[in-house]
Structures are given as C-alpha cells and as structure tokens.
Write a protein that holds these residues in place. Structure first.
Motif, PDB file in Angstrom:
ATOM      1  N   LEU A   1      -6.961   8.343  -0.900  1.00  0.00           N
ATOM      2  CA  LEU A   1      -6.698   9.186  -2.067  1.00  0.00           C
ATOM      3  C   LEU A   1      -5.330   9.854  -1.965  1.00  0.00           C
ATOM      4  CD1 LEU A   1     -10.203  10.837  -2.572  1.00  0.00           C
ATOM      5  CD2 LEU A   1      -9.146   9.079  -3.985  1.00  0.00           C
ATOM      6  N   TYR A   2      -4.994  10.331  -0.763  1.00  0.00           N
ATOM      7  CA  TYR A   2      -3.703  11.001  -0.580  1.00  0.00           C
ATOM      8  C   TYR A   2      -2.548  10.018  -0.778  1.00  0.00           C
ATOM      9  CZ  TYR A   2       0.133  13.561   1.556  1.00  0.00           C
ATOM     10  OH  TYR A   2       1.340  14.176   1.783  1.00  0.00           O
TER      11      TYR A   2
ATOM     12  N   CYS B   1      -1.346   5.337   8.993  1.00  0.00           N
ATOM     13  CA  CYS B   1      -2.721   5.598   9.464  1.00  0.00           C
ATOM     14  C   CYS B   1      -3.730   4.848   8.609  1.00  0.00           C
ATOM     15  CB  CYS B   1      -3.021   7.090   9.442  1.00  0.00           C
ATOM     16  SG  CYS B   1      -2.117   8.066  10.660  1.00  0.00           S
ATOM     17  N   LEU B   2      -3.478   4.812   7.294  1.00  0.00           N
ATOM     18  CA  LEU B   2      -4.365   4.073   6.393  1.00  0.00           C
ATOM     19  C   LEU B   2      -4.380   2.598   6.762  1.00  0.00           C
ATOM     20  CD1 LEU B   2      -6.098   3.796   3.803  1.00  0.00           C
ATOM     21  CD2 LEU B   2      -3.955   3.548   2.535  1.00  0.00           C
ATOM     22  N   TRP B   3      -3.219   2.025   7.019  1.00  0.00           N
ATOM     23  CA  TRP B   3      -3.146   0.601   7.380  1.00  0.00           C
ATOM     24  C   TRP B   3      -3.840   0.342   8.708  1.00  0.00           C
ATOM     25  CZ3 TRP B   3       2.729  -0.264   5.936  1.00  0.00           C
ATOM     26  CH2 TRP B   3       2.853  -0.168   4.545  1.00  0.00           C
TER      27      TRP B   3
ATOM     28  N   TYR C   1      -2.922   0.336  -8.358  1.00  0.00           N
ATOM     29  CA  TYR C   1      -4.149  -0.260  -8.886  1.00  0.00           C
ATOM     30  C   TYR C   1      -5.074  -0.710  -7.749  1.00  0.00           C
ATOM     31  CZ  TYR C   1      -2.223  -0.413 -13.638  1.00  0.00           C
ATOM     32  OH  TYR C   1      -1.709  -0.076 -14.872  1.00  0.00           O
ATOM     33  N   PHE C   2      -4.499  -1.402  -6.766  1.00  0.00           N
ATOM     34  CA  PHE C   2      -5.311  -1.902  -5.658  1.00  0.00           C
ATOM     35  C   PHE C   2      -5.888  -0.747  -4.830  1.00  0.00           C
ATOM     36  CE2 PHE C   2      -2.575  -5.864  -5.980  1.00  0.00           C
ATOM     37  CZ  PHE C   2      -3.578  -6.621  -6.560  1.00  0.00           C
ATOM     38  N   TYR C   3      -5.074   0.255  -4.529  1.00  0.00           N
ATOM     39  CA  TYR C   3      -5.550   1.399  -3.762  1.00  0.00           C
ATOM     40  C   TYR C   3      -6.629   2.170  -4.531  1.00  0.00           C
ATOM     41  CZ  TYR C   3      -1.874   1.096  -0.158  1.00  0.00           C
ATOM     42  OH  TYR C   3      -1.082   0.702   0.892  1.00  0.00           O
TER      43      TYR C   3
ATOM     44  N   ALA D   1     -10.462   2.749  -3.470  1.00  0.00           N
ATOM     45  CA  ALA D   1     -11.051   4.085  -3.324  1.00  0.00           C
ATOM     46  C   ALA D   1     -12.422   4.150  -3.985  1.00  0.00           C
ATOM     47  CB  ALA D   1     -10.118   5.137  -3.928  1.00  0.00           C
ATOM     48  N   VAL D   2     -12.560   3.490  -5.134  1.00  0.00           N
ATOM     49  CA  VAL D   2     -13.867   3.445  -5.808  1.00  0.00           C
ATOM     50  C   VAL D   2     -14.894   2.721  -4.931  1.00  0.00           C
ATOM     51  CG1 VAL D   2     -15.111   2.549  -7.813  1.00  0.00           C
ATOM     52  CG2 VAL D   2     -12.852   3.563  -8.106  1.00  0.00           C
ATOM     53  N   LEU D   3     -14.490   1.592  -4.332  1.00  0.00           N
ATOM     54  CA  LEU D   3     -15.397   0.838  -3.474  1.00  0.00           C
ATOM     55  C   LEU D   3     -15.763   1.628  -2.218  1.00  0.00           C
ATOM     56  CD1 LEU D   3     -13.944  -2.787  -3.707  1.00  0.00           C
ATOM     57  CD2 LEU D   3     -15.840  -1.767  -4.970  1.00  0.00           C
TER      58      LEU D   3
END
Length: 209
Positions: A29-30, A85-87, A170-172, A176-178
């Motif tokens: 989200l960030y 960190c996300l990756w 869009y992909f991120y 996030a929804v998933l």
C-alpha cells in the motif's frame, strides 16, 4: 512435549502467514501510493517554456523532434528502501509457495501440483506473486530507461507519467486486493462471520476467470 509441539505447529504457521501478509500488504500500500514521482517540476518547466522564460534548444529537459514538436523529459522514478523490501517479500513468498507445492514428502510432482492448485488460497497466492513480479519488471524497465536514455512526453500531453509506471500502479493495486482477500481468508479461522464474504469473493473470481 512432542504432542505439545504438534499442537502448536499449526497455530505458529497460521501466525507466521498472518504477519507475513500484514507486512506485505503494508509495504504494498505504501509503495503503491508513492511509486509515481511528483510531476510538478515537469509542469513548471512547461509553463516556463510557454511563457518564454526558457527555450527548448540546448536544454537537457526538452527534446525537439524532426516535425518541430517539443517533448519534455519525465522525472526519473525512485526505488526507495520500502520497495526493495517489498521485492524481497515477493521472492520470499514465491519460495514459500514453491516449498508448499513440491517439497512435501510422498506422491509425484503432478499429484502434488494438482493438490496444491485445488486450494483457492494457493491460486490467490500465485496470482498475487505474478502481479507483483510484473509490476516490479515494469518499474525496473522505466527506471533503467529514465537513467540511460530518458523518457519524454509531448508538452501538450495530458498525462505526464510513463505508461510503465501506470501499469505498475495497476498491478500493485490489484495485488493489494488479492493480499487483502488472503488475509480475510485466513482470518475466517477465528472470525467465522467472514465466511459468507469469502464465498462471495470466490464466486466473483470464478466468474472473472
């Protein structure tokens, strides 16, 4: 002690999965909200050009095409530590799913894969990982392009953001929804009232895919 260990193992796995997804969702989200650079400097350059305060010739921020049109250079997106960190979380999640699918003892790989894909949660995880990896590739592509050659847009273009960055958002966002769906799914263990909501989401995905 052996019985106690077997009793606590499912609960500890549940907590690990829960915290893993909470951290992943927080990073996601960030990063989604901060991945696009501020377009204000670009608009100020265009305003100064149209006002006659600067010229496009011999200016690294502009490029004059053969047809006479003027293109402005878009700002280079940054890759902050939160996105690194996300990756890292993405690849850790991918390794976890691979372990769940193939590293358990017994049966053949085909049977293991069939059993793994029979779970809605596992399919959700696969889609999540693919979306995140695709978003990561788009972000790296535009980052390298901006660093090496520069990305330009016509000064009259309504969107001063590269197409790859928009795809990254869009992909991120979809990922996030998933991730939220996965959190809701594992939360049904202790919140039975979420069951009907999860069933509705499953039906929605069945219709979509």
């Amino acid at each position: 002690k052996e019985k106690e260990r077997h009793f606590l193992l499912p609960f500890s796995s549940y907590l690990a999965d829960l915290f893993n997804y909470i951290i992943l969702l927080g990073f996601l989200l960030y990063v989604t909200m901060t991945t696009v650079p501020d377009p204000k400097p670009v608009h100020l350059l265009i305003h100064a050009l149209k006002a006659g305060n600067i010229t496009a010739e011999n200016n690294a921020n502009f490029r004059v095409e053969e047809d006479g049109s003027i293109h402005v250079k878009l700002p280079t997106p940054t890759i902050p530590s939160t996105e690194w960190c996300l990756w890292a979380c993405i690849f850790a999640r991918a390794l976890t799913e691979w372990y769940q699918a193939f590293q358990k003892k017994g049966s053949t790989c085909k049977v293991k894969l069939k059993k793994y894909l029979a779970s809605f949660s596992n399919i959700n995880d696969i889609m999540l990982i693919l979306l995140l990896i695709t978003g990561m590739i788009c972000k790296l592509h535009v980052y390298v392009s901006c660093k090496m050659w520069g990305v330009y847009r016509p000064i009259d273009h309504t969107r001063m953001v590269s197409r790859e960055l928009i795809l990254t958002i869009y992909f991120y966002s979809t990922a996030a929804v998933l991730a939220l769906v996965h959190l809701l799914n594992i939360s049904t263990v202790h919140i039975p009232g979420l069951g009907p909501l999860i069933r509705a989401i499953r039906k929605m995905f069945a219709v979509m895919f």
